[in-house]
Write an enzyme that holds these catalytic residues in place. Structure first.
Site, PDB file in Angstrom:
ATOM      1  N   SER A 185     -30.908  -3.860  -3.555  1.00 56.57           N
ATOM      2  CA  SER A 185     -31.777  -2.885  -4.235  1.00 56.57           C
ATOM      3  C   SER A 185     -31.058  -1.636  -4.709  1.00 56.57           C
ATOM      4  CB  SER A 185     -32.923  -2.474  -3.316  1.00 56.57           C
ATOM      5  OG  SER A 185     -33.904  -3.468  -3.351  1.00 56.57           O
TER       6      SER A 185
ATOM      7  N   LYS B 176     -31.026  -1.111  -8.312  1.00 57.89           N
ATOM      8  CA  LYS B 176     -32.192  -0.576  -9.021  1.00 57.89           C
ATOM      9  C   LYS B 176     -31.886   0.785  -9.659  1.00 57.89           C
ATOM     10  CE  LYS B 176     -35.470  -3.258  -6.303  1.00 57.89           C
ATOM     11  NZ  LYS B 176     -36.048  -3.501  -4.994  1.00 57.89           N
TER      12      LYS B 176
ATOM     13  N   TYR C 215     -33.080  -9.762 -12.889  1.00 55.84           N
ATOM     14  CA  TYR C 215     -33.307  -9.017 -11.648  1.00 55.84           C
ATOM     15  C   TYR C 215     -32.458  -9.593 -10.496  1.00 55.84           C
ATOM     16  CZ  TYR C 215     -35.565  -7.400  -7.409  1.00 55.84           C
ATOM     17  OH  TYR C 215     -35.779  -6.874  -6.160  1.00 55.84           O
TER      18      TYR C 215
ATOM     19  N   TYR D  34     -37.907   3.385   0.616  1.00 55.41           N
ATOM     20  CA  TYR D  34     -39.186   2.704   0.792  1.00 55.41           C
ATOM     21  C   TYR D  34     -40.122   3.536   1.644  1.00 55.41           C
ATOM     22  CZ  TYR D  34     -36.158  -0.855  -0.994  1.00 55.41           C
ATOM     23  OH  TYR D  34     -35.259  -1.529  -1.750  1.00 55.41           O
TER      24      TYR D  34
ATOM     25  N   VAL E 203     -31.180  -4.466   0.996  1.00 58.92           N
ATOM     26  CA  VAL E 203     -31.250  -5.360   2.155  1.00 58.92           C
ATOM     27  C   VAL E 203     -29.909  -6.020   2.480  1.00 58.92           C
ATOM     28  CG1 VAL E 203     -33.746  -5.809   2.120  1.00 58.92           C
ATOM     29  CG2 VAL E 203     -32.212  -7.276   0.788  1.00 58.92           C
TER      30      VAL E 203
HETATM   31  N1  GLN Z   1     -33.142  -8.920  -3.941  1.00 60.67           N
HETATM   32  C1  GLN Z   1     -34.000  -8.320  -2.955  1.00 60.67           C
HETATM   33  C2  GLN Z   1     -35.427  -8.745  -3.174  1.00 60.67           C
HETATM   34  O1  GLN Z   1     -35.796  -8.897  -4.291  1.00 60.67           O
HETATM   35  C3  GLN Z   1     -33.845  -6.833  -3.012  1.00 60.67           C
HETATM   36  C4  GLN Z   1     -34.695  -6.116  -1.980  1.00 60.67           C
HETATM   37  C5  GLN Z   1     -34.020  -4.944  -1.319  1.00 60.67           C
HETATM   38  O2  GLN Z   1     -32.799  -4.791  -1.299  1.00 60.67           O
HETATM   39  N2  GLN Z   1     -34.811  -4.126  -0.669  1.00 60.67           N
HETATM   40  O3  GLN Z   1     -36.213  -8.943  -2.282  1.00 60.67           O
END
Ligand code: GLN
Length: 312
Positions: free
Chosen positions: A71, A74, A196, A248, A266
């Site tokens: 993430s 992003k 994505y 988050y 993650v």
């Molecule tokens: N690729 C992960 C997902 O789409 C990214 C989520 C994350 O890093 N919080 O669930």
């Protein structure tokens, strides 16, 4: 802020100490395995890097080992989309905290397919749609952008993670189709998801990530090249949304204890922006139940406290 305190402080030794301290802590948390390829990582790895806007790079532990940025990607997707479409973007994605887990779908239906912010999955999928629509080869553009920021051509996507994300991406696909049903996804959903998953699967080290994001600590200008990566106003905006939504539904606690715009993934990475000073990147794969790295949180908290980095 009192910069003299920082310069007197022995940062290299402290960064090293923090990694040793983190390694000595009892193992808590769990490596993400809902994307099976992410579970292949050695859980005990710990890396820490601090890149300053005046060109210093301090690091310790596994700071040169590549990990899945997940993430954290992003942030870069958002900067690219802001550069391409300007303020109209904010009609399709908002800038409010969600108060829900990063992959929650419930809010999307109530809010007519408009994601709360660009740093939850739904928001980043929306951003992927913008990139797919506005670049003839969005994935190539994305990896080129990171290579430019990191000053390194040897940056790649982990093909195993990419395939694993695609195979286990039903929840993300559900969000994308729901947004499409509201007319908020324009391109073909499969192409949007490919983009994505691709951007989540990029591998970078703590050193590379910290260096790449220094433009956000320097009003949009990359300190190493002097190139303008985004406007000063957009750097401010990205940092503002990172402060409220980057961790988050632990963003409030992070603002309370650390006080820096930050983003987790993650894969176990966390980046924290220190405006006017630099970027911290911490990595360790075990996550707490919010999806944030346990040891990463610990190291960034200690570093920010010790150097007095909070923006508040
Ligand atoms: N690729 C992960 C997902 O789409 C990214 C989520 C994350 O890093 N919080 O669930």
């Amino acid at each position: 802020m009192d910069w003299t305190v920082k310069h007197e402080f022995d940062i290299p030794t402290f960064v090293q100490q923090l990694v040793e301290e983190a390694r000595a802590l009892p193992a808590t948390g769990k490596v993400a395995d809902y994307i099976p390829a992410l579970a292949n990582v050695k859980p005990e790895q710990v890396g820490l890097a601090l890149a300053t806007i005046d060109g210093k790079l301090y690091s310790a532990g596994d700071a040169q080992t590549g990990f899945s940025i997940q993430s954290i990607s992003k942030i870069l997707g958002l900067v690219m989309a802001m550069n391409r479409v300007g303020d109209s973007l904010w009609q399709r994605v908002h800038m409010e905290p969600s108060g829900l887990p990063f992959n929650s779908i419930v809010q999307l239906e109530y809010e007519h397919g408009i994601p709360r912010n660009p740093f939850i999955n739904a928001g980043a999928i929306l951003i992927a749609d913008v990139l797919v629509k506005h670049y003839s080869a969005s994935r190539q553009a994305f990896i080129s952008f990171i290579r430019q920021l990191a000053g390194c051509e040897q940056i790649f996507v982990d093909e195993g993670v990419f395939q694993s994300e695609k195979q286990h991406g039903s929840r993300n696909a559900a969000m994308a189709y729901l947004m499409k049903s509201f007319g908020n996804i324009e391109a073909d959903v499969e192409r949007v998801l490919e983009h994505y998953f691709y951007q989540c699967s990029v591998t970078l080290s703590c050193q590379q990530l910290a260096t790449s994001l220094t433009f956000l600590a320097n009003r949009g200008v990359h300190p190493q090249t002097n190139g303008m990566i985004c406007s000063r106003r957009d750097a401010h905006r990205v940092n503002a949304i990172l402060s409220t939504s980057g961790m988050y539904d632990q963003s409030g606690e992070f603002a309370f204890t650390v006080g820096l715009p930050a983003k987790s993934g993650v894969g176990g990475g966390i980046v924290a922006i220190v405006p006017g000073y630099g970027v911290i990147c911490a990595w360790s794969p075990r996550l707490n139940h919010f999806g944030n790295s346990c040891l990463g949180m610990h190291m960034i908290t200690r570093l920010a406290e010790q150097l007095g980095l909070s923006v508040y």
